[in-house]
Design an enzyme around this catalytic site. Structure first.
Site, PDB file in Angstrom:
ATOM      1  N   LEU A   9       8.351  27.158  21.166  1.00 52.22           N
ATOM      2  CA  LEU A   9       9.424  26.480  21.264  1.00 52.22           C
ATOM      3  C   LEU A   9      10.835  26.030  22.001  1.00 52.22           C
ATOM      4  O   LEU A   9      11.170  26.881  21.376  1.00 52.22           O
ATOM      5  CB  LEU A   9       8.888  24.555  21.002  1.00 52.22           C
ATOM      6  N   ARG A  16      23.924  18.620  23.592  1.00 53.10           N
ATOM      7  CA  ARG A  16      24.802  18.816  23.100  1.00 53.10           C
ATOM      8  C   ARG A  16      25.750  20.350  23.046  1.00 53.10           C
ATOM      9  O   ARG A  16      27.104  20.046  22.575  1.00 53.10           O
ATOM     10  CB  ARG A  16      24.076  18.697  21.777  1.00 53.10           C
ATOM     11  N   TYR A 101      10.728  27.855  17.050  1.00 52.17           N
ATOM     12  CA  TYR A 101      11.390  27.365  18.256  1.00 52.17           C
ATOM     13  C   TYR A 101      12.748  28.477  18.108  1.00 52.17           C
ATOM     14  O   TYR A 101      13.308  29.399  17.940  1.00 52.17           O
ATOM     15  CB  TYR A 101      12.329  26.542  17.452  1.00 52.17           C
ATOM     16  N   ARG A 333      34.713  54.410  31.484  1.00 56.42           N
ATOM     17  CA  ARG A 333      33.842  53.657  32.309  1.00 56.42           C
ATOM     18  C   ARG A 333      32.854  54.179  32.197  1.00 56.42           C
ATOM     19  O   ARG A 333      32.363  55.489  32.296  1.00 56.42           O
ATOM     20  CB  ARG A 333      34.510  53.401  33.201  1.00 56.42           C
ATOM     21  N   TYR A 366      44.177  60.364  34.739  1.00 55.36           N
ATOM     22  CA  TYR A 366      42.772  59.774  35.855  1.00 55.36           C
ATOM     23  C   TYR A 366      42.102  60.486  36.520  1.00 55.36           C
ATOM     24  O   TYR A 366      41.983  61.444  37.332  1.00 55.36           O
ATOM     25  CB  TYR A 366      42.879  58.525  36.937  1.00 55.36           C
TER      26      TYR A 366
END
Length: 467
Positions: A9, A16, A101, A333, A366
């Site tokens: 469900l 809320r 639920y 990354r 880098y």
């Protein structure tokens, strides 16, 4: 063996939560609440799952995809009404139906299996999952007779003072004989304080028909907690975090400070790995054996092999092979792939780059959109200039190449095997195998010229003050 079906469900709006995000999609330990419930259903060997959706139906269906069937509850008229919406799909099925639920992420498959086992052993028509809680306020109470059999379930707003004092509550989860469930649903009325069709009334209808109604009390009352607001969401997160940490500890992972360690639900960790304080492991991260992760490591969707150390660093969608060292203060990354024994040192950023075994990028560099061979050394401050404002270009560096400090490699460019790029060079052309590349202006020293520069600067400063 009886066919087992599940109804989840998930049609409530969740006002809320005060959120634009549909309630059951709020995450607990990195996974939407309804995702946890679906996982529980799957682990409980349910052969068919139907999710009842309402508000935010498209978002929920988009997340679940083909992991379930769906029915729409257009009007929220109560839990009994919600289950009845599945009749067209499940009403003619023979077997057992479990009802859960979408906002109860803490329920486990072990508990659902125990619920089903009791249901089958007692040959009951309905079995409710109950829990004994310290504060039952707002929850439906389990009403038993003198022999301990379940008589009915009474919602909080319909409780007498005596019933309100009961601490055994209805978790909202059940299993039913499927045919008897839908027969009873058709007799449920909305004659109650809320004017809704309660699923709880099915229990009394089945009992009055002379069928067996049982109850299984969960050993951990937290499994029945439904999340209704942000406070409940945080409580569920805390409880699940503790459960996840304990699971890994029992599997051989050392967690130095459990309260300062965050592990999401789908993370896998091998034995004899140590997690130091401040470690965050997210998404589908997989970590091998004998690793040391942390302190302060933030790792998302990363594959880490065995005997790897990662400290004070961030990784996302990276792959790290055996015996690598990452950090402190490194950033891997997406698309970063480290070969066996690579070293990534402090203040190094790697992006969409593959490093061969034994290669080192020790500090302040880098490396983006690059392929490095084995045993490559990248000096301090070296970078790959991979972006021209429009396109990303590739840098290729061969095996055993040496790139000196403060070198700029202007992509696209190739550095051959064993080549040597002198510190301070800006490389715009390929360097052949075994060559030495020097690309910097010849140094010129002007004798005594420093005093002239200082005098010129001082005069300019005085002139600006007078103005």
């Amino acid at each position: 063996m009886k066919k087992i079906m599940a109804i989840i469900l998930a049609a409530g709006q969740g006002k809320r939560m005060k959120s634009k995000l549909y309630k059951v999609l709020h995450q607990v330990c990195g996974k939407p609440m309804v995702g946890h419930v679906l996982q529980t259903v799957k682990e409980s060997d349910c052969q068919r799952t139907v999710v009842v959706v309402g508000h935010g139906a498209e978002a929920v269906q988009g997340y679940i995809g083909d992991g379930a069937e769906f029915v729409l509850q257009e009007q929220q008229l109560g839990t009994g009404h919600a289950v009845l919406q599945t009749e067209q799909l499940l009403g003619s099925e023979e077997g057992t139906t479990v009802i859960l639920y979408g906002d109860t992420p803490l329920v486990t498959s072990d508990t659902i299996k125990a619920l089903l086992e009791l249901h089958n052993r007692k040959e009951s028509a309905a079995t409710v999952l109950t829990a004994v809680v310290p504060n039952p306020q707002g929850l439906g109470r389990i009403i038993r007779n003198e022999a301990g059999a379940v008589q009915r379930i009474v919602e909080q707003k319909d409780c007498t003072p005596e019933q309100a004092a009961i601490h055994e509550i209805n978790t909202g989860m059940y299993c039913f004989d499927n045919r008897k469930l839908f027969e009873a649903l058709k007799r449920v009325t909305n004659d109650n304080a809320q004017g809704e069709y309660y699923l709880t009334d099915v229990m009394e209808i089945i009992r009055e028909a002379g069928d067996v109604v049982e109850a299984y009390c969960a050993t951990d009352f937290a499994e029945g907690i439904g999340v209704n607001d942000r406070v409940g969401l945080a409580e569920a997160e805390q409880l699940m975090r503790a459960r996840i940490v304990r699971k890994h500890q029992l599997a051989g992972v050392s967690i130095i400070d459990a309260a300062a360690t965050y592990i999401e639900a789908d993370v896998i960790i091998g034995p004899d790995t140590v997690l130091l304080p401040g470690t965050l492991l997210r998404g589908r991260t997989v970590i091998g054996e004998d690793c040391v992760i942390g302190p302060q490591a933030d790792i998302t969707d990363t594959e880490i092999a065995d005997r790897v150390t990662v400290k004070h660093s961030v990784t996302c969608e990276a792959v790290i092979a055996d015996e690598c060292s990452v950090g402190p203060y490194a950033y891997l990354r997406p698309g970063s792939r480290l070969g066996v024994g690579c070293k990534i040192g402090d203040f190094v950023e790697i992006k969409n780059a593959e490093l061969g075994a034994g290669s080192k990028v020790s500090h302040l560099s880098y490396i983006g959109d690059a392929i490095l061979g084995t045993e490559v050394n990248i000096g301090c401050g070296a970078i790959t200039a991979n972006y021209d404002g429009y396109n990303k270009s590739l840098t290729q560096i061969g095996d055993n190449a040496f790139v000196g400090s403060n070198v700029n490699l202007i992509a696209p460019v190739k550095i051959g095997n064993g080549a040597y790029v002198v510190a301070g060079s800006t490389i715009t052309h390929d360097v052949a195998e075994g060559d030495v590349a020097i690309a910097r202006e010849r140094q010129v020293n002007k004798s005594g010229y420093a005093d002239k520069l200082r005098a010129r600067a001082k005069a300019k400063k005085e002139s600006s003050k007078q103005e």
